[in-house]
Scaffold this motif. Structure first.
Motif: not given
Length: 900
Positions: A425-426, A428-429, A440
């Motif tokens: 998730d980090e 992707k941010n 993704d």
């Protein structure tokens, strides 16, 4: 009218005041401004006046600190050439791949650092695109000292450039398979990329200064035009705590090394927390560098701050920025706008009013993101100012955020140096923030993908075009093909073969005499670089002063006090000797620069650095590992060696262990020669191996450590021993037998083999005579020139046996058939000769000078440590008695006879 309470000029200055009335008027003006506009306005005017005076060349003390703002105002920033949008894209890919590389490697537990490069990405990218000169030109290019913890970012850029592939990135910190990448800049591990090792911290800045100085040395001596080379050292603000980081600042300023730029990444964090929690590291460094004579450029705030500074009509913002300690600046990075409004702006009415004009987004942009070190325009302006400044080195203090763009979990967090990975998730941010085209679906099984825009993408083409325009890839290490240096005339070495006759000569003096002859060689003489830390006269080198000259970029601007003497103190712009003052660290940095010149500049230089042996490996061993990493070549000479040989100096001068430390370094060939002809033979072979025609399989990237002594002794002629040169170089040969020494032992006398190194061989020779004359024992004496080389050869033989190859260690070959036990002795701790014990087939025993040194005569010290001739006799008798070859009573009798 003069204020009676004002400090009078006579209280401040011994010089008479030519116009007291004018002085009083200036003072009154200052008082009036202070009263009318306040002390801050008065201080502002004084600073500007001092700056004007400095710019006009008026001799005044320089300001040590300026306001906590950028040195180059926005209005004076030059436009950045090139395509800033493409550079932004390149930087984004590099940030991504650096983080991906470390995160992917974390599953192996090998570590890695993410946050440092994240803060420094623009500091590197701006240099690579516009400033750093490559090596594919006629010159040497620039020399880049990369901050060690930023290495993932440099690998990421090389990946984008096509110089590395995904497999290599995946083998970051996993080198055993042969296709990996070293953790930090290690030339020995990746010699086509890395030029300079910069971890351990502190050694990079020190070496960079001496490299810039050595570039000038080569130019002033007419060996290489280095005018086009600039030295860039990328450092951390926490790294500046290391004493070596600032040890040579004054040298750089004194010699006006404007070919040198320090770029200090001031992210305000060291490894465990703030660098100066309660203070301001930027201001401290500015004062330190200005005080040393450097040009200082501060690049602190990004363009988002321009609006705030324009609103600061009272100076309240600038005052507040100077007040806030670094740790609180870090706290603002992690707090919301309400907190910053209250804590930063809330204590001053003028700032309260200013904050009313600022949106929350504006406040967060300034305090969370906008730093000078994160903007190409700000960095470009600083670099341009640095390379254009003349007459002094430049330091750029670039403020950044550690962990910038890595997300809230990283930025400015105390623990981010130890944080080795980001979650999916980090990532992707981060992808969204950097606007990278990574889907993704590219995250297969939770594994973060590497990103590459394609070999023919605009980003890669731009990157390669910029590097081509600047002279090729960077960083890069190039060893240009050069012909081996011709061997010096044999006469220089052969002159030692006949010995010194009745004259006593110390091996230190023998080495200096040898070098004095070698520097006269027409072919290679100019390539010698004598280095000494202010003890030249101790080592008998003053005779080299007038003939070679002591290097000084200023030449000799004075008449030396000893000009009427034959060996006067001669400085010269083209001087050959580097006499460094009392700095072993600086001398080692000199040695590293000279010993690697064959690669850095394509000019093979032959440095020898002579020093008190106690203050070499013990004090600067870290730099000697750096030397080995950088593949340096040359001669380290530990003079006044031994634990008992340097009379009267005491514990901290008595070296009993430098060969032990030297033996731990794989690149060091350590020798303890006893005689002048051994010194000559070792140096001759070292020149062949490092600079001439190395034998097949020989590593040229080694350096020699010779221990030499200040004890004048008769130097014997070189004995007619079969293959003696091989024995000297490999570490052991039989100097004599009892019979060849003129001793006639009784028939069937017990026999023992005495092995000695360095000055200890003289005690062994005396013991040889005593054993024969007083105890009827025949002793053969061997010279062990290198215990550590014997050990390395034996270890290689053991490894060969494990591979199924038959190989006998040289020490076993040499001692094969030697009768009786072996007793080894040196002027060092017993651990030195004991290195070879397990490969000696005969019974083994050793003597050595273990423990702390002491002040006394040589004779008393040797008796104290039990290594003198009489002690050797007793030890030999004890060894023979244990074998039943002499009476046990002889040992006690000998002890009493010699007073032991």
């Amino acid at each position: 009218m003069t204020d009676p309470n004002a400090i009078q000029p006579s209280e401040l200055d011994q010089l008479p005041d030519r116009d007291p009335e004018e002085t009083a008027e200036w003072q009154a003006s200052l008082d009036a401004v202070t009263k009318a506009a306040g002390p801050h306005r008065a201080a502002y005017l004084m600073r500007r006046t001092l700056e004007r005076a400095e710019g006009a060349g008026i001799a005044l003390p320089k300001l040590l600190e300026t306001d906590y703002v950028n040195s180059i105002p926005t209005s004076a920033e030059p436009a950045v050439p090139g395509d800033e949008a493409l550079e932004q894209r390149i930087t984004a890919w590099n940030r991504w791949n650096a983080a991906a590389m470390v995160t992917r490697g974390s599953k192996y537990g090998v570590g890695g650092h993410i946050a440092t490069f994240a803060s420094a990405a623009w500091l590197y990218e701006t240099g690579f695109n516009h400033f750093f000169k490559g090596k594919e030109t006629d010159g040497s290019g620039d020399q880049l000292y990369i901050q060690g913890h930023a290495s993932p970012g440099i690998y990421a850029r090389a990946f984008l450039d096509g110089r590395l592939n995904e497999e290599q990135l995946d083998n970051f910190r996993r080198e055993a398979g042969g296709n990996g990448l070293p953790s930090y800049p290690h030339p020995r591990r990746l010699p086509w990329l890395w030029e300079f090792p910069t971890v351990s911290m502190g050694l990079g800045p020190l070496s960079a200064i001496y490299q810039a100085r050595f570039n000038r040395y080569l130019a002033n001596r007419g060996i290489k035009d280095t005018a086009g080379s600039h030295v860039w050292a990328f450092l951390g603000d926490g790294e500046m705590d290391e004493p070596e980081s600032t040890a040579a600042l004054a040298l750089a300023a004194r010699e006006e090394l404007d070919n040198l730029t320090f770029v200090i990444n001031c992210n305000l964090q060291r490894l465990d927390g703030p660098v100066r929690a309660n203070f301001k590291i930027v201001q401290e460094l500015e004062a330190q560098f200005r005080g040393a004579g450097w040009n200082v450029v501060k690049t602190l705030w990004g363009t988002a701050w321009d609006e705030l500074f324009q609103l600061d009509t009272t100076g309240a913002l600038v005052r507040r920025l100077r007040q806030v300690p670094d740790a609180q600046i870090q706290t603002y990075q992690t707090r919301d706008a309400a907190y910053i409004r209250q804590d930063f702006f809330g204590g001053d009415p003028a700032l309260v009013e200013m904050a009313k004009l600022l949106s929350d987004d504006k406040i967060l942009e300034c305090f969370h993101l906008s730093r000078g070190g994160h903007e190409a325009r700000k960095v470009f302006a600083a670099y341009k100012a640095a390379v254009e400044h003349k007459g002094a080195p430049t330091v750029i203090l670039a403020q950044t955020v550690k962990g910038h763009t890595l997300g809230e979990g990283f930025a400015s967090k105390n623990a981010n140096h130890q944080m080795k990975k980001l979650s999916v998730d980090e990532f992707k941010n981060m992808r969204d923030l950097l606007e990278l085209p990574i889907k993704d679906s590219d995250f297969v099984d939770g594994v973060v993908p590497y990103g590459h825009p394609g070999a023919d993408s605009p980003e890669v083409r731009y990157l390669q075009e910029r590097r081509a325009a600047l002279g090729g890839p960077a960083p890069a290490r190039r060893v240009h093909p050069v012909a081996p240096l011709p061997a010096p005339a044999e006469k220089a070495f052969a002159s030692f073969d006949k010995g010194s006759g009745s004259q006593n000569v110390a091996t230190t003096m023998a080495f200096v005499r040898l070098v004095k002859d070698l520097v006269r060689d027409k072919e290679t003489g100019k390539r010698w670089v004598p280095i000494v830390p202010d003890e030249a006269r101790t080592f008998g080198m003053e005779s080299l002063f007038p003939s070679l000259g002591i290097y000084s970029p200023k030449g000799q601007t004075y008449e030396p006090v000893d000009r009427d003497q034959l060996m006067y103190y001669k400085e010269a712009k083209n001087g050959q000797i580097l006499n460094e003052g009392i700095t072993e660290a600086g001398s080692m940095a000199d040695f590293i620069a000279a010993s690697t010149s064959y690669a850095t500049h394509g000019e093979a230089m032959i440095p020898f650095y002579i020093f008190y042996s106690m203050f070499g490996w013990q004090r600067t061993a870290d730099q000697m590992w750096q030397l080995g990493d950088q593949l340096g070549r040359g001669f380290l000479v530990g003079a006044t060696a031994g634990r008992t040989t340097l009379t009267g100096e005491g514990l901290q001068h008595a070296d009993g262990h430098s060969p032990v430390i030297a033996a731990t370094n794989p690149a060091a060939l350590s020798y303890d020669p006893a005689f002048a002809y051994e010194v000559a033979t070792i140096v001759k072979d070292g020149l062949r191996r490092m600079y001439g025609e190395a034998a097949p399989g020989e590593d040229q990237n080694v350096f020699y450590y010779l221990t030499v002594y200040n004890e004048p002794m008769p130097q014997p002629a070189k004995p007619s021993v079969d293959r003696i040169d091989e024995g000297i170089v490999k570490g052991l040969y039989r100097f004599n037998t009892a019979e060849s020494a003129g001793i006639t032992p009784p028939a069937n006398a017990p026999r023992i083999q005495l092995l000695g190194s360095g000055t200890a061989i003289h005690w062994a020779l005396k013991a040889q005579a005593l054993l024969a004359e007083e105890w009827g024992v025949a002793a053969d004496v061997w010279s062990a020139t290198s215990w550590s080389e014997l050990r390395r050869d034996a270890l290689e033989a053991d490894e060969a046996l494990l591979r199924g190859e038959e190989r006998v260690p040289f020490v076993r070959q040499a001692l094969q058939g030697a009768e009786g036990p072996v007793l080894a002795v040196s002027d060092y701790m017993r651990q030195v000769p004991d290195q070879i014990a397990q490969w000696v087939e005969q019974d083994w025993s050793s003597l050595g000078a273990d423990g702390f040194g002491l002040s006394d005569t040589r004779e008393a010290a040797r008796r104290h440590f039990g290594v003198d001739a009489e002690s050797i006799v007793v030890a030999a008798l004890a060894q023979l008695a244990g074998r039943g070859e002499v009476k046990a009573a002889s040992v006690k009798e000998a002890r009493e006879k010699y007073g032991l």
